[in-house]
Design a protein around this motif. Structure first.
Motif, PDB file in Angstrom:
ATOM      1  N   ASN A  47       0.823  -1.210   0.000  1.00  0.00           N
ATOM      2  CA  ASN A  47       0.000   0.000   0.000  1.00  0.00           C
ATOM      3  C   ASN A  47       0.855   1.257   0.000  1.00  0.00           C
ATOM      4  OD1 ASN A  47      -2.640  -1.245   0.211  1.00  0.00           O
ATOM      5  ND2 ASN A  47      -1.977  -1.881   2.249  1.00  0.00           N
ATOM      6  N   SER A  48       0.310   2.307  -0.554  1.00  0.00           N
ATOM      7  CA  SER A  48       0.993   3.591  -0.583  1.00  0.00           C
ATOM      8  C   SER A  48       1.092   4.166   0.823  1.00  0.00           C
ATOM      9  CB  SER A  48       0.225   4.562  -1.476  1.00  0.00           C
ATOM     10  OG  SER A  48       0.803   5.843  -1.412  1.00  0.00           O
ATOM     11  N   THR A  49       2.253   4.732   1.133  1.00  0.00           N
ATOM     12  CA  THR A  49       2.392   5.494   2.377  1.00  0.00           C
ATOM     13  C   THR A  49       2.177   6.968   2.084  1.00  0.00           C
ATOM     14  OG1 THR A  49       4.783   5.657   2.054  1.00  0.00           O
ATOM     15  CG2 THR A  49       3.978   3.839   3.408  1.00  0.00           C
ATOM     16  N   ASP A  50       2.154   7.322   0.796  1.00  0.00           N
ATOM     17  CA  ASP A  50       1.788   8.625   0.266  1.00  0.00           C
ATOM     18  C   ASP A  50       2.423   9.811   0.976  1.00  0.00           C
ATOM     19  OD1 ASP A  50      -1.275  10.306  -0.619  1.00  0.00           O
ATOM     20  OD2 ASP A  50       0.438   9.784  -1.864  1.00  0.00           O
ATOM     21  N   PRO A  51       3.747   9.833   1.163  1.00  0.00           N
ATOM     22  CA  PRO A  51       4.359  10.972   1.848  1.00  0.00           C
ATOM     23  C   PRO A  51       4.313  12.259   1.044  1.00  0.00           C
ATOM     24  CG  PRO A  51       6.053   9.565   0.953  1.00  0.00           C
ATOM     25  CD  PRO A  51       4.742   8.870   0.706  1.00  0.00           C
ATOM     26  N   ALA A  52       4.289  12.126  -0.273  1.00  0.00           N
ATOM     27  CA  ALA A  52       4.281  13.329  -1.117  1.00  0.00           C
ATOM     28  C   ALA A  52       3.264  13.200  -2.239  1.00  0.00           C
ATOM     29  CB  ALA A  52       5.671  13.559  -1.688  1.00  0.00           C
ATOM     30  N   GLY A  53       2.213  12.414  -2.004  1.00  0.00           N
ATOM     31  CA  GLY A  53       1.185  12.254  -3.016  1.00  0.00           C
ATOM     32  C   GLY A  53       1.572  11.331  -4.155  1.00  0.00           C
ATOM     33  N   SER A  54       2.585  10.488  -3.964  1.00  0.00           N
ATOM     34  CA  SER A  54       3.039   9.620  -5.052  1.00  0.00           C
ATOM     35  C   SER A  54       2.075   8.482  -5.343  1.00  0.00           C
ATOM     36  CB  SER A  54       4.418   9.040  -4.719  1.00  0.00           C
ATOM     37  OG  SER A  54       4.337   8.247  -3.551  1.00  0.00           O
ATOM     38  N   ASN A  55       1.370   7.996  -4.326  1.00  0.00           N
ATOM     39  CA  ASN A  55       0.388   6.925  -4.466  1.00  0.00           C
ATOM     40  C   ASN A  55       0.957   5.666  -5.131  1.00  0.00           C
ATOM     41  OD1 ASN A  55      -2.141   5.808  -4.000  1.00  0.00           O
ATOM     42  ND2 ASN A  55      -2.873   6.356  -6.030  1.00  0.00           N
ATOM     43  N   VAL A  56       2.197   5.284  -4.771  1.00  0.00           N
ATOM     44  CA  VAL A  56       2.797   4.048  -5.262  1.00  0.00           C
ATOM     45  C   VAL A  56       2.162   2.890  -4.496  1.00  0.00           C
ATOM     46  CG1 VAL A  56       4.931   2.702  -5.422  1.00  0.00           C
ATOM     47  CG2 VAL A  56       4.978   5.172  -5.843  1.00  0.00           C
ATOM     48  N   TYR A  57       1.678   1.881  -5.229  1.00  0.00           N
ATOM     49  CA  TYR A  57       1.084   0.707  -4.599  1.00  0.00           C
ATOM     50  C   TYR A  57       1.243  -0.486  -5.528  1.00  0.00           C
ATOM     51  CZ  TYR A  57      -2.846   1.154  -7.816  1.00  0.00           C
ATOM     52  OH  TYR A  57      -3.605   1.208  -8.951  1.00  0.00           O
ATOM     53  N   GLY A  58       0.959  -1.671  -5.024  1.00  0.00           N
ATOM     54  CA  GLY A  58       1.058  -2.860  -5.868  1.00  0.00           C
ATOM     55  C   GLY A  58       0.982  -4.126  -5.054  1.00  0.00           C
TER      56      GLY A  58
END
Length: 165
Positions: A47-58
């Motif tokens: 899941n994304s930790t979204d520190p800067a709005g990157s929204n990396v997930y997979g």
């Protein structure tokens, strides 16, 4: 005599050229019995930790091979093109950054897949069978020079697999 040898060489050359098959062969697509198929696997969400709005997930998928190796595949969305995202499996649940168990290959920001090979190979023959009882998690970092965690996922006793076979 020279002309006679010249005709023999010419005749042999023509016969050789005409006897060669010019037909293209179909590729052999079958594999040896039991080869080429990975049927035992366990998958977890990243899941994304979204520190800067990157929204990396997979997701991260562990496969068991017929020789008891573990193949690890990481697939991510919304990676940053041009960057290499390091992947580490750490002891403990998310937030318990104790120690690194395994440093996997980097994920290419261009493809969202492991950069060097589709699978990272863990040769420890007991690793796959221990996954569900491991106290661990996976972290995905922004880049090789920036240790910001952009995505993470609990593994083993800290999470239920999203899929397994």
């Amino acid at each position: 005599m020279k002309e006679y040898i010249k005709y023999i060489v010419l005749f042999l050359s023509v016969v050789t050229l005409l006897s060669c098959e010019q037909e293209r062969l179909d590729p052999e697509l079958t594999t040896a019995e039991g080869g080429g198929t990975l049927t035992t696997y366990t998958a977890y969400t990243i899941n994304s930790t979204d520190p800067a709005g990157s929204n990396v997930y997979g997701r991260i998928v562990f496969y068991k091979t017929s020789i008891d190796q573990t193949l690890v595949q990481v697939s991510l969305y919304n990676t940053v093109p041009g960057l290499m995202h390091p992947v580490l499996i750490l002891d403990g649940a998310i937030g318990d950054e104790t120690s690194t168990m395994i440093t996997l290959d980097n994920v290419s920001g261009d493809s969202g897949e492991l950069a060097t090979s589709k699978f990272y190979v863990i040769s420890d023959t007991s690793f796959y069978d221990a996954i569900t009882s491991m106290d661990s998690h996976v972290n995905i970092y922004l880049s090789t020079t920036d240790a910001t965690i952009v995505a993470s996922g609990n593994l083993g006793i800290n999470a239920e697999p999203i899929e397994s076979n």
